[in-house]
Design a protein around this motif. Structure first.
Motif, PDB file in Angstrom:
ATOM      1  N   ASN A 156      -2.699  -6.972   2.283  1.00 15.11           N
ATOM      2  CA  ASN A 156      -2.606  -6.027   3.386  1.00 15.11           C
ATOM      3  C   ASN A 156      -3.328  -4.740   2.991  1.00 15.11           C
ATOM      4  O   ASN A 156      -3.421  -4.394   1.814  1.00 15.11           O
ATOM      5  CB  ASN A 156      -1.139  -5.734   3.703  1.00 15.11           C
ATOM      6  N   ASP A 157      -3.835  -4.049   3.978  1.00 18.27           N
ATOM      7  CA  ASP A 157      -4.629  -2.847   3.737  1.00 18.27           C
ATOM      8  C   ASP A 157      -3.888  -1.847   2.845  1.00 18.27           C
ATOM      9  O   ASP A 157      -2.790  -1.403   3.177  1.00 18.27           O
ATOM     10  CB  ASP A 157      -4.967  -2.196   5.079  1.00 18.27           C
ATOM     11  N   GLY A 158      -4.491  -1.540   1.693  1.00 16.36           N
ATOM     12  CA  GLY A 158      -3.955  -0.518   0.810  1.00 16.36           C
ATOM     13  C   GLY A 158      -2.792  -0.927  -0.066  1.00 16.36           C
ATOM     14  O   GLY A 158      -2.278  -0.103  -0.823  1.00 16.36           O
ATOM     15  N   GLU A 159      -2.366  -2.187  -0.017  1.00 20.55           N
ATOM     16  CA  GLU A 159      -1.178  -2.596  -0.769  1.00 20.55           C
ATOM     17  C   GLU A 159      -1.493  -3.334  -2.063  1.00 20.55           C
ATOM     18  O   GLU A 159      -0.589  -3.658  -2.821  1.00 20.55           O
ATOM     19  CB  GLU A 159      -0.267  -3.469   0.105  1.00 20.55           C
ATOM     20  N   VAL A 171      -9.128  -0.391  -8.541  1.00 20.17           N
ATOM     21  CA  VAL A 171      -9.555  -0.142  -7.164  1.00 20.17           C
ATOM     22  C   VAL A 171      -8.524  -0.713  -6.199  1.00 20.17           C
ATOM     23  O   VAL A 171      -7.860  -1.711  -6.492  1.00 20.17           O
ATOM     24  CB  VAL A 171     -10.947  -0.756  -6.874  1.00 20.17           C
ATOM     25  N   VAL A 172      -8.400  -0.073  -5.043  1.00 19.06           N
ATOM     26  CA  VAL A 172      -7.470  -0.504  -4.002  1.00 19.06           C
ATOM     27  C   VAL A 172      -8.244  -1.283  -2.950  1.00 19.06           C
ATOM     28  O   VAL A 172      -9.325  -0.868  -2.518  1.00 19.06           O
ATOM     29  CB  VAL A 172      -6.760   0.702  -3.365  1.00 19.06           C
ATOM     30  N   MET A 173      -7.676  -2.410  -2.520  1.00 16.46           N
ATOM     31  CA  MET A 173      -8.324  -3.227  -1.493  1.00 16.46           C
ATOM     32  C   MET A 173      -7.961  -2.697  -0.109  1.00 16.46           C
ATOM     33  O   MET A 173      -6.807  -2.390   0.175  1.00 16.46           O
ATOM     34  CB  MET A 173      -7.907  -4.697  -1.632  1.00 16.46           C
ATOM     35  N   HIS A 174      -8.992  -2.606   0.750  1.00 13.78           N
ATOM     36  CA  HIS A 174      -8.798  -2.107   2.110  1.00 13.78           C
ATOM     37  C   HIS A 174      -9.418  -3.076   3.105  1.00 13.78           C
ATOM     38  O   HIS A 174     -10.396  -3.754   2.806  1.00 13.78           O
ATOM     39  CB  HIS A 174      -9.424  -0.721   2.277  1.00 13.78           C
ATOM     40  N   GLY A 175      -8.846  -3.123   4.291  1.00  8.12           N
ATOM     41  CA  GLY A 175      -9.368  -3.970   5.355  1.00  8.12           C
ATOM     42  C   GLY A 175      -8.254  -4.421   6.266  1.00  8.12           C
ATOM     43  O   GLY A 175      -7.153  -4.749   5.801  1.00  8.12           O
ATOM     44  N   ALA A 176      -8.520  -4.454   7.571  1.00  7.77           N
ATOM     45  CA  ALA A 176      -7.483  -4.816   8.526  1.00  7.77           C
ATOM     46  C   ALA A 176      -7.163  -6.311   8.490  1.00  7.77           C
ATOM     47  O   ALA A 176      -6.007  -6.709   8.460  1.00  7.77           O
ATOM     48  CB  ALA A 176      -7.919  -4.410   9.933  1.00  7.77           C
ATOM     49  N   LYS A 177      -8.212  -7.158   8.472  1.00 14.25           N
ATOM     50  CA  LYS A 177      -8.003  -8.605   8.477  1.00 14.25           C
ATOM     51  C   LYS A 177      -8.421  -9.266   7.175  1.00 14.25           C
ATOM     52  O   LYS A 177      -7.817 -10.246   6.760  1.00 14.25           O
ATOM     53  CB  LYS A 177      -8.770  -9.239   9.644  1.00 14.25           C
ATOM     54  N   LEU A 178      -9.467  -8.730   6.550  1.00 15.74           N
ATOM     55  CA  LEU A 178      -9.968  -9.299   5.302  1.00 15.74           C
ATOM     56  C   LEU A 178     -10.173  -8.150   4.323  1.00 15.74           C
ATOM     57  O   LEU A 178     -11.146  -7.421   4.415  1.00 15.74           O
ATOM     58  CB  LEU A 178     -11.279 -10.042   5.542  1.00 15.74           C
ATOM     59  N   TRP A 198      -4.217  -8.918 -10.049  1.00 14.69           N
ATOM     60  CA  TRP A 198      -3.829  -8.580  -8.674  1.00 14.69           C
ATOM     61  C   TRP A 198      -2.478  -7.885  -8.764  1.00 14.69           C
ATOM     62  O   TRP A 198      -1.478  -8.480  -9.152  1.00 14.69           O
ATOM     63  CB  TRP A 198      -3.755  -9.872  -7.876  1.00 14.69           C
ATOM     64  N   ASN A 199      -2.439  -6.601  -8.424  1.00 13.86           N
ATOM     65  CA  ASN A 199      -1.213  -5.806  -8.509  1.00 13.86           C
ATOM     66  C   ASN A 199      -0.783  -5.428  -7.096  1.00 13.86           C
ATOM     67  O   ASN A 199      -1.336  -4.512  -6.486  1.00 13.86           O
ATOM     68  CB  ASN A 199      -1.456  -4.543  -9.342  1.00 13.86           C
ATOM     69  N   GLU A 200       0.190  -6.171  -6.590  1.00 18.89           N
ATOM     70  CA  GLU A 200       0.669  -5.952  -5.223  1.00 18.89           C
ATOM     71  C   GLU A 200       2.009  -5.239  -5.245  1.00 18.89           C
ATOM     72  O   GLU A 200       2.857  -5.509  -6.109  1.00 18.89           O
ATOM     73  CB  GLU A 200       0.796  -7.284  -4.490  1.00 18.89           C
ATOM     74  N   GLN A 201       2.193  -4.333  -4.322  1.00 25.07           N
ATOM     75  CA  GLN A 201       3.431  -3.568  -4.265  1.00 25.07           C
ATOM     76  C   GLN A 201       4.635  -4.495  -4.138  1.00 25.07           C
ATOM     77  O   GLN A 201       4.642  -5.433  -3.372  1.00 25.07           O
ATOM     78  CB  GLN A 201       3.395  -2.596  -3.076  1.00 25.07           C
ATOM     79  N   ARG A 202       5.623  -4.226  -4.975  1.00 20.37           N
ATOM     80  CA  ARG A 202       6.917  -4.941  -4.960  1.00 20.37           C
ATOM     81  C   ARG A 202       6.803  -6.398  -5.402  1.00 20.37           C
ATOM     82  O   ARG A 202       7.688  -7.200  -5.133  1.00 20.37           O
ATOM     83  CB  ARG A 202       7.578  -4.872  -3.567  1.00 20.37           C
ATOM     84  N   LYS A 203       5.702  -6.763  -6.070  1.00 22.74           N
ATOM     85  CA  LYS A 203       5.541  -8.128  -6.563  1.00 22.74           C
ATOM     86  C   LYS A 203       4.993  -8.095  -7.989  1.00 22.74           C
ATOM     87  O   LYS A 203       4.305  -7.149  -8.370  1.00 22.74           O
ATOM     88  CB  LYS A 203       4.592  -8.932  -5.660  1.00 22.74           C
TER      89      LYS A 203
END
Length: 263
Positions: A156-159, A171-178, A198-203
């Protein structure tokens, strides 16, 4: 060391215990032949895995030293962890194992132990998104850039933040669909294989991709780190805040004195 021999589709290949063979199929041709599909046979020491090599899918397998003489089918099976997907049980071909006495079997075990491990690296077309899989190893020169794209639309965008020892910074990944991000490789990164986390929030963090760094150009220079604000902006903010705080304190003391004198 003899190179692996190919097993063509629909053929029966005579083999010796301990011999390595390859199964090669064209990518995007057969619905049952895709990246990660297992190549199985009772004659193999372990299952092989179809891995992408440009426009081909290639699996390398070793004939077991303890295989009894005879003919054995070679079949495709679902990838590991995807056994619940539509069933794959496709006959590719067969191998005919030649007899081996005890001395030959002992020599076979020694030769197999000396074999290098089968590479897990995959080489996808350069015009496709990276990474196409966790083992889609693209080569990038130190000091260069590589665009990372979430091909499965899990981010998800920014997460999600991507990190790696050879990056100049996470770096942070951004994008609405991809979601995607452009990563910068340090000029002083040593040549070799690197992982991307891959560092995802809350995971929990996980290994998401791999890439290979090649030597930097002689004139390589890392870009300057991004500035969080305009030069002097944070300083003026701090000074302004200090002035306001001092003025507020003086006003407070004046009011207390005036109230004290009116009693």
């Amino acid at each position: 060391m003899d190179p692996p021999r190919p097993l063509p589709s629909g053929a029966e290949l005579p083999v010796r215990p301990g011999e390595r063979i390859t199964v090669t199929a064209k990518a995007k041709v057969s619905g049952d032949a895709f990246n990660g599909v297992r190549v199985t046979s009772p004659a193999f020491a372990a299952d092989g895995t179809l891995r992408r090599d440009d426009s081909l899918l290639v699996a390398v397998v070793t004939v077991s030293c303890s295989s009894a003489p005879g003919s054995y089918e070679v079949r495709f099976a679902p990838p590991v962890g995807d056994e619940n997907m539509p069933k794959i049980d496709t006959l590719w071909g067969s191998v005919r194992v030649s007899p081996a006495d005890e001395a030959e079997q002992a020599d076979c075990a020694r030769r197999v132990a000396e074999l290098p491990p089968v590479s897990q690296e995959e080489h996808w077309p350069d015009d496709g998104v990276w990474p196409a899989s966790p083992w889609d190893v693209r080569s990038i020169q130190a000091g260069g850039q590589l665009k990372a794209t979430d091909g499965l639309a899990m981010a998800n965008d920014g997460e999600v933040t991507l990190s790696s020892p050879a990056f100049t910074r996470p770096v942070v990944m951004h994008g609405a669909k991809l979601a995607s991000a452009t990563v910068q490789i340090r000029c002083d990164a040593k040549p070799g294989l690197y992982t991307v986390h891959w560092n995802e929030q809350r995971k929990p963090a996980k290994i998401w991709a791999r890439y290979r760094v090649t030597p930097a150009a002689p004139d390589c220079h890392d870009p300057a780190p991004p500035q969080a604000s305009e030069p002097g902006q944070s300083t003026s903010w701090l000074i302004g805040g200090a002035v306001l705080a001092a003025a507020g304190a003086a006003t407070y003391l004046l009011i207390r004195r005036q109230r004290g004198g009116s009693r």
